[in-house]
Each structure stands twice: as structure tokens, then as C-alpha cells.
Write an enzyme that holds these catalytic residues in place. Sequence first.
Site, PDB file in Angstrom:
ATOM      1  N   HIS A  94       0.838  -1.206   0.000  1.00 55.00           N
ATOM      2  CA  HIS A  94       0.000   0.000   0.000  1.00 55.00           C
ATOM      3  C   HIS A  94       0.872   1.255   0.000  1.00 55.00           C
ATOM      4  CE1 HIS A  94      -3.484  -2.432   1.862  1.00 55.00           C
ATOM      5  NE2 HIS A  94      -3.950  -1.957   0.734  1.00 55.00           N
ATOM      6  N   CYS A 100      -2.775   0.533   9.849  1.00 55.54           N
ATOM      7  CA  CYS A 100      -3.794  -0.408   9.330  1.00 55.54           C
ATOM      8  C   CYS A 100      -4.832  -0.806  10.367  1.00 55.54           C
ATOM      9  CB  CYS A 100      -3.136  -1.711   8.901  1.00 55.54           C
ATOM     10  SG  CYS A 100      -1.561  -1.585   8.150  1.00 55.54           S
TER      11      CYS A 100
HETATM   12  C1  LIG Z   1      -0.980   0.388   5.389  1.00 58.00           C
HETATM   13  N1  LIG Z   1      -1.321  -1.023   5.175  1.00 58.00           N
HETATM   14  C2  LIG Z   1      -0.240  -1.883   4.810  1.00 58.00           C
HETATM   15  C3  LIG Z   1      -2.669  -1.417   5.291  1.00 58.00           C
HETATM   16  N2  LIG Z   1      -3.531  -0.547   5.495  1.00 58.00           N
HETATM   17  N3  LIG Z   1      -3.122  -2.708   5.144  1.00 58.00           N
HETATM   18  C4  LIG Z   1      -2.396  -3.922   5.481  1.00 58.00           C
HETATM   19  C5  LIG Z   1      -3.116  -5.116   4.914  1.00 58.00           C
HETATM   20  C6  LIG Z   1      -2.375  -6.430   5.103  1.00 58.00           C
HETATM   21  C7  LIG Z   1      -3.142  -7.627   4.660  1.00 58.00           C
HETATM   22  N4  LIG Z   1      -2.412  -8.852   4.993  1.00 58.00           N
HETATM   23  C8  LIG Z   1      -3.415  -7.581   3.154  1.00 58.00           C
HETATM   24  O1  LIG Z   1      -2.538  -8.039   2.412  1.00 58.00           O
HETATM   25  O2  LIG Z   1      -4.478  -7.082   2.740  1.00 58.00           O
END
Ligand SMILES: CN(C)C(=N)NCCC[C@H](N)C(=O)O
Length: 290
Positions: A183, A279
Site C-alpha cells: 500500500h 492499518c
Molecule cells: C498500510 N497497510 C499496509 C494497510 N492498510 N493494510 C495492510 C493489509 C495487510 C493484509 N495482509 C493484506 O494483504 O491485505
Amino acid sequence: MAAPVLLVRRPSPELAKGLLTHISDDRASLSTGLASQQWLEYTNVFRAHGWDVREVQAADECPDGVFIEDALLWLTDLSEKADQGPAIILMNTPAPSRAKELSTAQACAETIATAHGAKLYSLKEIGGSEAHLEGGDVLKVGRVVYVNSGGHRTNEAGICALRSIAERIGYSVVGIPIQGALHLKSAVTALPDGTVIGHMPGLQAFFKPYLQVPEPEGVAVVHLRPYEALASAHDEKAEAHLVMSSSAPRTTALLESLGWKVTTTDVTEFEKLEGCVTCLSVRCRPGSRS
Ligand SMILES: CN(C)C(=N)NCCC[C@H](N)C(=O)O
């Protein structure tokens, strides 16, 4: 809105089945017991600073449901008259294993919208079912909303739909082509004075001012300040208290040496799933020092 609201969702017992994209797979070592403890301690940091912590309904069948930031986006009304009210936007993930998170996130968003005079939007309704956007791909710096235009969880249709909402309440939306990170906020976040911080090479071309931090886990900071404020170099550093991961001690020392107050919290079990301190929550702040 008396106190700012922090939306959180407790970790699923299936957490270790969460998605991985760019990091090596250490999910076998993940402890759901430790994750629950870390999640509780994370929420207590905000409670201790006056935040109203609200739990989104559990989604135990969704391994990544704890990463609630990806399902909902809050935009404080920063327009001149601030007469529109804040927006709470239901995101639209392209990840099939995360789609089921959205129904309980929507129920919570409806409650928050009613209670706090916010307007509820659905990205899918505005941009269509192929418009994709996750909250992890959005970084607000004052009146600028940076969105990841180089990833695989957000697309151009999603960015256009967001722009149609954000511009109405005082923001400009800028696409940043991030490669090699899940992200936008896996690569950069921002200090309260508007300085963007990052670790991967080549990011300084996109942001001014920019500060390179020594650890990848040091990229993510959350402001404990209870109201939205325009990023300014004159931000009272003592007031702008930051939360960040305990996995980045050199970055913590760097930010403290620059005068920032920092509270660290353990999020190792979430870092094993490419997660970070942004997150785990949606920060719903009122618009001024009210
Ligand atoms: C800022 N970040 C990284 C986030 N807002 N989300 C993390 C999501 C992680 C999850 N295992 C996935 O791969 O969706």
C-alpha cells in the site's frame, strides 16, 4: 463530535491465513494470542489520549479483518465553510478474501455517520463494482490526499471516485506510483508538520519536505492529536504525539531527536502480515480544535 473516534476490529482467530504480497512468509510463527494482546495495547494507547475507541463487529471468518483501515476512510471537512460535514467512505477491495469484511464495516459506518453528522459514501456505488480502493493506499497530508496509483489494490476508477468526494470537502487528490510495496502507507506516512517519511529509495522525488527513516517498520506513524489540522511547520511538536511500532528503535530515536513525542507499541504479529500501526484503525477526527 466530542472526542475523536477510533474504529477498530479485533483480530480473527484465522489471522495467520492473512494475505501476503511483498514480504517473506513468517506466518507459521504468528501467535494469535500475542496478536490479541498487542491489539488491546494498541487500542489502550488511544484510550489513554482521550480517543473514543469503537469496535467494528467482529469478522472472524476474515483473516485480514483486523486491518480495518482498508475498509473505511474518514475525511474531515476541510472546505472553507466546512458546511458539508465529514465523509466516511466504504472502500471496495479487489481481494476476494477481504470482500466479506465490507458488510460489517458498512454497518459501523452507518452508525458513525448518523451519530457524527457525516455523509456515508460507497465507493462501489460511485465508481462501479470495478472501482477499487483500499484505505491503506490513501495518505492525508493537510488538504492533499495522496493515493497509490502504482499498486494492485487501488485502480484509476477508484481514484476518480475518491476524487469526486474529496474535492467537495476541500482536498486535492494526487496519485503516487508506488512499486514494490503493498500500500501507499507501506511506503510512506507523514509527520504532523507535513513532512513525509519513507524508507524505500526514490520516494523523495514525490514529496517535499521528505525525511528518509532508517527502518522499513519506521515508515508508519499515527498522530494522537484528537483533531484534524492543516499540516504546518509550526505545529506544536509537544502536542503532536506520534504512535509507531516498537520494531523501529532507530527511527524512534531520530524522530525524538527532531523534537517529536513518540509512543511505541508492539505490532510484530501484524507486521508478519504486512500490517503496521495505521492499518489497525480508522481515525475519525473532527475538523478543528473543537
Ligand atoms: C498500510 N497497510 C499496509 C494497510 N492498510 N493494510 C495492510 C493489509 C495487510 C493484509 N495482509 C493484506 O494483504 O491485505
